[in-house]
Motif scaffolding. Structure first.
Motif, PDB file in Angstrom:
ATOM      1  N   GLU A   1       0.257  -1.224   0.362  1.00 58.43           N
ATOM      2  CA  GLU A   1       0.187  -0.095   0.284  1.00 58.43           C
ATOM      3  C   GLU A   1       0.444   1.574   0.354  1.00 58.43           C
ATOM      4  OE1 GLU A   1      -3.265   0.205   2.417  1.00 58.43           O
ATOM      5  OE2 GLU A   1      -3.301  -1.690   3.067  1.00 58.43           O
TER       6      GLU A   1
ATOM      7  N   PHE B   1      -0.017   4.117   1.445  1.00 58.48           N
ATOM      8  CA  PHE B   1      -0.131   4.049   2.892  1.00 58.48           C
ATOM      9  C   PHE B   1       0.351   5.850   2.713  1.00 58.48           C
ATOM     10  CE2 PHE B   1       1.877   0.083   3.671  1.00 58.48           C
ATOM     11  CZ  PHE B   1      -0.165  -0.168   4.719  1.00 58.48           C
TER      12      PHE B   1
ATOM     13  N   GLY C   1       2.603  -0.998   8.738  1.00 59.65           N
ATOM     14  CA  GLY C   1       1.593   0.515   8.180  1.00 59.65           C
ATOM     15  C   GLY C   1       0.388   0.205   8.715  1.00 59.65           C
ATOM     16  N   ASN C   2      -0.187  -1.027   8.358  1.00 65.73           N
ATOM     17  CA  ASN C   2      -1.686  -0.890   9.517  1.00 65.73           C
ATOM     18  C   ASN C   2      -2.048  -0.817  10.326  1.00 65.73           C
ATOM     19  OD1 ASN C   2      -3.198  -1.214   6.616  1.00 65.73           O
ATOM     20  ND2 ASN C   2      -2.666  -3.233   6.939  1.00 65.73           N
ATOM     21  N   TYR C   3      -0.429  -1.533  11.159  1.00 62.67           N
ATOM     22  CA  TYR C   3       0.260  -1.244  13.350  1.00 62.67           C
ATOM     23  C   TYR C   3      -0.020   0.610  12.962  1.00 62.67           C
ATOM     24  CZ  TYR C   3       1.663  -1.309  17.425  1.00 62.67           C
ATOM     25  OH  TYR C   3       2.308  -1.430  18.605  1.00 62.67           O
TER      26      TYR C   3
ATOM     27  N   ARG D   1      -1.479   2.993  11.408  1.00 66.14           N
ATOM     28  CA  ARG D   1      -3.060   3.124  11.205  1.00 66.14           C
ATOM     29  C   ARG D   1      -3.849   2.986  12.804  1.00 66.14           C
ATOM     30  NH1 ARG D   1      -4.275   1.430   5.411  1.00 66.14           N
ATOM     31  NH2 ARG D   1      -3.196   3.011   4.409  1.00 66.14           N
ATOM     32  N   LEU D   2      -3.599   1.766  13.355  1.00 64.09           N
ATOM     33  CA  LEU D   2      -4.380   1.900  14.429  1.00 64.09           C
ATOM     34  C   LEU D   2      -3.920   2.410  15.468  1.00 64.09           C
ATOM     35  CD1 LEU D   2      -5.715  -0.266  16.503  1.00 64.09           C
ATOM     36  CD2 LEU D   2      -3.829  -2.023  15.780  1.00 64.09           C
TER      37      LEU D   2
ATOM     38  N   ASN E   1       3.441  -3.756   4.751  1.00 66.02           N
ATOM     39  CA  ASN E   1       1.906  -4.050   4.621  1.00 66.02           C
ATOM     40  C   ASN E   1       1.093  -4.561   6.236  1.00 66.02           C
ATOM     41  OD1 ASN E   1       0.622  -3.263   2.090  1.00 66.02           O
ATOM     42  ND2 ASN E   1       0.869  -5.072   1.380  1.00 66.02           N
ATOM     43  N   GLN E   2       2.321  -4.952   7.290  1.00 70.68           N
ATOM     44  CA  GLN E   2       1.380  -5.099   8.162  1.00 70.68           C
ATOM     45  C   GLN E   2       1.835  -3.726   9.019  1.00 70.68           C
ATOM     46  OE1 GLN E   2       3.196  -9.396   9.274  1.00 70.68           O
ATOM     47  NE2 GLN E   2       1.578 -10.129   8.836  1.00 70.68           N
TER      48      GLN E   2
END
Length: 357
Positions: free
Chosen positions: A192, A194, A345-347, A349-350, A342-343
């Motif tokens: 992504e 991001f 980057g999503n963290y 976001r969290l 990706n993992q």
């Protein structure tokens, strides 16, 4: 207890060194060496290439950048060579350095330097059961580790001769915008972009900096050598390639981006390469309390620095994955780094959702 945790392996394909060439270069700079060297590669590390150069009477380490495309400001051997030289008299927890060879005219095709190989214990994901550590010992090790970072941040860098090591003012903005640009340059089809995380970091930068200090940039438990006789004593800190002068909360954010604790996403815990969840280890909240108490800095907005550190980690992994994706390195250990990007980057976001900033 004499366990070797600083493991070496046979040199990986495509990363070989000519032992006769290396022998000649090293003996030009260091006297008293006997015989010819045995060259192996350290198993840890995903960035710079680090080799064990073993003579019968002396153990050395050679560091050089990776092959393939590299960020312009990354993998600087002269940077870590220079900062270790300057710090050694006032902050002994660095290896002794011997010589540096610049890019221009380098017989290896890239700059490199040689330093001492520090004997001791090097941790990875777990603390060996044979050490017999319980909660008390784990806490003592954790406190030693973070107190050493605080000690580094309290070094008088002007007195150490590092006043011209960089421009500390405006460090936060330069880092945030710089890492965002680096990510844009290494995006691959399977990760992504991001853009939301990058925009949040630029839109929510703190209005000022708490102070200026020498920053390690990659301070982790698996980047230190512990004393053989006293594992609570940090004998040497390794990997100074992205050290700088700047806001120390950025350095703490980088360190705690690597730090997992119960309640974190399973994928982040699985990626953790240091024993930060061993019995007795402090939580990120407790570490921030310790840091604030020892330094007097206000950590009320620390969530920002943690998000920065987490996203910077995503960029670092993506830079490595980019080289693998384009066939510039054959190290199959990097094949899954795009998924990790990706993992992470999503963290980030969290963490932004939870921050309330």
């Amino acid at each position: 207890m004499t366990e070797s945790l600083n493991k070496t392996v046979n040199v990986r394909e495509g990363e070989e060194l000519d032992s006769h060439l290396i022998d000649n270069i090293i003996k030009e700079h260091i006297g008293g060496l006997e015989g010819t060297p045995t060259i192996r590669q350290f198993a840890s590390g995903h960035s710079n290439l680090t080799y064990s150069i073993q003579y019968p009477n002396k153990s050395l380490v050679l560091r050089r950048p990776p092959h393939g495309t590299r960020p312009k400001s990354g993998h600087s051997m002269i940077r870590e060579y220079s900062v270790m030289n300057a710090l050694k008299p006032v902050f002994p927890a660095v290896p002794e350095t011997y010589f540096h060879v610049p890019d221009e005219g380098s017989p290896l095709g890239a700059e490199f330097y040689v330093m001492e190989q520090v004997d001791g214990r090097k941790l990875d994901r777990t603390i060996p059961a044979s050490w017999g550590f319980g909660e008390e010992e784990g806490r003592k090790l954790c406190l030693s580790f973070f107190n050493k970072l605080i000690e580094l941040h309290q070094v008088d860098y002007e007195a150490a001769g590092l006043g011209d090591f960089g421009k500390p003012e405006g460090y936060v903005e330069r880092q945030v915008t710089g890492w965002n640009r680096r990510y844009e340059r290494v995006i691959t089809d399977d990760v992504e972009d991001f853009a939301d995380v990058r925009k949040w970091l630029e839109d929510h930068m703190p209005p000022g900096e708490v102070g200026h200090a020498v920053l390690h940039g990659d301070y982790r438990l698996d980047n230190v050598i512990l004393c053989e006789d006293n594992p609570f004593e940090i004998k040497a800190i390794l990997d100074w390639e992205i050290s700088a002068l700047g806001d120390p909360l950025m350095d703490l954010g980088n360190t705690l981006a690597y730090w997992s604790q119960p309640g974190d996403p399973d994928e982040m815990i699985a990626m953790c390469m240091q024993p930060c969840m061993a019995p007795g280890m402090l939580t990120r909240e407790e570490i921030c309390e310790l840091y604030a108490e020892k330094t007097g800095y206000d950590l009320a907005k620390f969530d920002y620095y943690l998000v920065y550190g987490v996203f910077r980690l995503a960029v670092i992994l993506q830079q490595i994955y980019y080289r693998y994706y384009h066939g510039q390195t054959k190290n199959k250990a990097f094949a899954g780094f795009g998924g990790r990007t990706n993992q992470i980057g999503n963290y980030a976001r969290l963490l932004i959702e939870k921050s309330g900033i």
